[in-house]
Design a protein around this motif. Structure first.
Motif, PDB file in Angstrom:
ATOM      1  N   GLY A 198      -4.479 -36.156   5.622  1.00  7.04           N
ATOM      2  CA  GLY A 198      -3.106 -35.989   6.077  1.00  7.04           C
ATOM      3  C   GLY A 198      -2.456 -34.671   5.738  1.00  7.04           C
ATOM      4  N   LEU A 199      -3.191 -33.733   5.140  1.00  4.29           N
ATOM      5  CA  LEU A 199      -2.581 -32.451   4.795  1.00  4.29           C
ATOM      6  C   LEU A 199      -2.248 -31.646   6.052  1.00  4.29           C
ATOM      7  N   PRO A 200      -1.129 -30.896   6.025  1.00  2.00           N
ATOM      8  CA  PRO A 200      -0.880 -29.936   7.101  1.00  2.00           C
ATOM      9  C   PRO A 200      -1.898 -28.810   7.025  1.00  2.00           C
ATOM     10  N   VAL A 201      -2.093 -28.112   8.135  1.00  2.00           N
ATOM     11  CA  VAL A 201      -3.182 -27.136   8.222  1.00  2.00           C
ATOM     12  C   VAL A 201      -2.670 -25.783   8.695  1.00  2.00           C
ATOM     13  N   CYS A 202      -3.179 -24.749   8.039  1.00  2.00           N
ATOM     14  CA  CYS A 202      -2.959 -23.363   8.466  1.00  2.00           C
ATOM     15  C   CYS A 202      -4.285 -22.810   8.966  1.00  2.00           C
ATOM     16  N   LEU A 203      -4.309 -22.325  10.195  1.00  2.00           N
ATOM     17  CA  LEU A 203      -5.483 -21.622  10.700  1.00  2.00           C
ATOM     18  C   LEU A 203      -5.615 -20.281   9.991  1.00  2.00           C
ATOM     19  N   ALA A 204      -6.829 -19.851   9.741  1.00  2.00           N
ATOM     20  CA  ALA A 204      -7.090 -18.545   9.143  1.00  2.00           C
ATOM     21  C   ALA A 204      -8.043 -17.773  10.052  1.00  2.00           C
ATOM     22  N   LEU A 205      -7.582 -16.634  10.555  1.00  2.00           N
ATOM     23  CA  LEU A 205      -8.363 -15.840  11.507  1.00  2.00           C
ATOM     24  C   LEU A 205      -8.825 -14.552  10.831  1.00  2.00           C
ATOM     25  N   HIS A 206     -10.134 -14.326  10.842  1.00  2.00           N
ATOM     26  CA  HIS A 206     -10.726 -13.196  10.128  1.00  2.00           C
ATOM     27  C   HIS A 206     -10.646 -11.906  10.939  1.00  2.00           C
ATOM     28  N   GLY A 207     -11.024 -10.810  10.291  1.00  2.00           N
ATOM     29  CA  GLY A 207     -11.015  -9.499  10.928  1.00  2.00           C
ATOM     30  C   GLY A 207     -12.297  -9.202  11.687  1.00  2.00           C
ATOM     31  N   ARG A 208     -12.297  -8.067  12.380  1.00  2.00           N
ATOM     32  CA  ARG A 208     -13.442  -7.678  13.195  1.00  2.00           C
ATOM     33  C   ARG A 208     -14.653  -7.385  12.303  1.00  2.00           C
TER      34      ARG A 208
ATOM     35  N   GLY B  54     -14.681 -16.050  15.117  1.00  2.00           N
ATOM     36  CA  GLY B  54     -14.111 -15.558  16.370  1.00  2.00           C
ATOM     37  C   GLY B  54     -14.543 -14.131  16.635  1.00  2.00           C
ATOM     38  N   ASP B  55     -14.079 -13.586  17.761  1.00  2.00           N
ATOM     39  CA  ASP B  55     -14.494 -12.233  18.144  1.00  2.00           C
ATOM     40  C   ASP B  55     -13.435 -11.593  19.030  1.00  2.00           C
ATOM     41  N   HIS B  56     -13.669 -10.355  19.426  1.00  2.00           N
ATOM     42  CA  HIS B  56     -12.857  -9.513  20.308  1.00  2.00           C
ATOM     43  C   HIS B  56     -11.361  -9.829  20.281  1.00  2.00           C
ATOM     44  N   TYR B  57     -10.801  -9.618  19.076  1.00  2.00           N
ATOM     45  CA  TYR B  57      -9.358  -9.727  18.846  1.00  2.00           C
ATOM     46  C   TYR B  57      -8.791 -11.102  19.187  1.00  2.00           C
ATOM     47  N   TRP B  58      -9.650 -12.121  19.170  1.00  2.00           N
ATOM     48  CA  TRP B  58      -9.223 -13.501  19.350  1.00  2.00           C
ATOM     49  C   TRP B  58      -8.539 -13.736  20.692  1.00  2.00           C
ATOM     50  N   VAL B  59      -8.936 -12.978  21.712  1.00  2.00           N
ATOM     51  CA  VAL B  59      -8.388 -13.194  23.043  1.00  2.00           C
ATOM     52  C   VAL B  59      -9.518 -13.191  24.069  1.00  2.00           C
ATOM     53  N   ASP B  60      -9.219 -13.692  25.242  1.00  2.00           N
ATOM     54  CA  ASP B  60     -10.187 -13.751  26.331  1.00  2.00           C
ATOM     55  C   ASP B  60     -10.248 -12.387  27.004  1.00  2.00           C
ATOM     56  N   VAL B  61     -11.374 -11.711  26.864  1.00  2.00           N
ATOM     57  CA  VAL B  61     -11.540 -10.398  27.504  1.00  2.00           C
ATOM     58  C   VAL B  61     -12.595 -10.484  28.607  1.00  2.00           C
TER      59      VAL B  61
END
Length: 272
Positions: A72-82, A116-123
């Motif tokens: 039941g904990l709330p969640v924070c997404l963590a997005l890494h660098g390139r 993830g990859d390429h700035y976390w967007v659809d390219v």
């Protein structure tokens, strides 16, 4: 044989690209995907998940405060660098820092990191990280008895992705960036050789959509020796976030480790 000048140039390009300087992050071996909902039993779990959005398997790294029930904990997404990966947050010491923050009084929450990859967007090319975050990750969390993401934190390239995610999810309670890799112009962005074209970059670039960001839940951190300092200052000036910290430091792990306690406190207090 490479010359000293060539080696130095390559090092500079790596820095400017927003890569983590850390080697591949350690951590526990991946465990099987649960057949039915079950909360994580350990403070750190790593599971290899098949993801349709990028068309490949990705690591799902879950970090919860030690000694606190995860269910039941709330969640924070963590997005890494390139050039980094989800396990990079283990190298940065997030498990111990999260536990320390909670023991110091920050309301407990979980952190979910994915590859993830390429700035976390659809390219183009059939890889859409934002769709993975929005459509697949919530189900992965529910299968572990965790809440859907209600906050996001990103480092460097992940900062770009976090702001893009925040634009599509205005109900997030907290959005935090560290050394966000933002671009002041198309020539700057084009040099990364990531975006399909100028239109693709313009649709994604946070600095061109600051009106879609909510200042009350936004925190911006950047080192004063960081190559993205000017862009991050422009973000802070445009949005007037709840927290804007520009302190000594560069685009490197040492700086990020230093600010992580403040970032975790910022996120936890807003998730309570």
């Amino acid at each position: 044989m490479l010359s000293r000048r060539t080696l130095l140039a390559g090092s500079a390009l790596t820095l400017l690209a927003g890569c983590s300087s850390a080697p591949p992050a350690p951590g526990p071996a991946p465990v099987p995907v649960p057949a039915r909902p079950t909360a994580p039993r350990d403070p750190v779990t790593v599971q290899r998940m098949p993801s349709a959005a990028p068309g490949r398997d990705v690591d799902l790294v879950l970090i919860t405060p030690s000694g606190v029930p995860a269910a039941g904990l709330p969640v924070c997404l963590a997005l890494h660098g390139r050039g980094a990966q989800a396990r990079t947050f283990l190298t940065l010491g997030v498990p111990a820092l999260l536990t320390a923050a909670v023991q110091a009084g920050v309301p407990p929450f979980a952190i979910a990191a994915v590859d993830g990859d390429h700035y976390w967007v659809d390219v183009g090319g059939g890889d859409d990280p934002q769709r993975m975050l929005a459509e697949e990750v919530p189900g992965w969390l529910a299968a572990r008895d965790l809440r859907p993401p209600s906050a996001v934190f990103g480092i460097s390239m992940g900062g770009f992705g976090a702001l893009r995610f925040a634009r599509a999810h205005p109900d997030l309670k907290a959005v935090a960036t560290a050394s966000a890799a933002l671009f002041l112009s198309w020539p700057d962005a084009r040099g990364r050789k990531v975006f399909a074209d100028e239109a693709n970059w313009r649709a994604a670039e946070p600095l061109l959509h600051t009106g879609e960001l909510h200042p009350a839940g936004l925190g911006v951190w950047c080192g004063e020796s960081d190559p993205f300092l000017s862009a991050d200052r422009k973000l802070a000036k445009a949005v007037s976030p709840a927290v804007a910290r520009f302190t000594p430091g560069g685009h490197k792990d040492e700086y990020w480790r230093g600010i992580l306690p403040e970032v975790l406190k910022f996120v936890g207090q807003r998730l309570a």
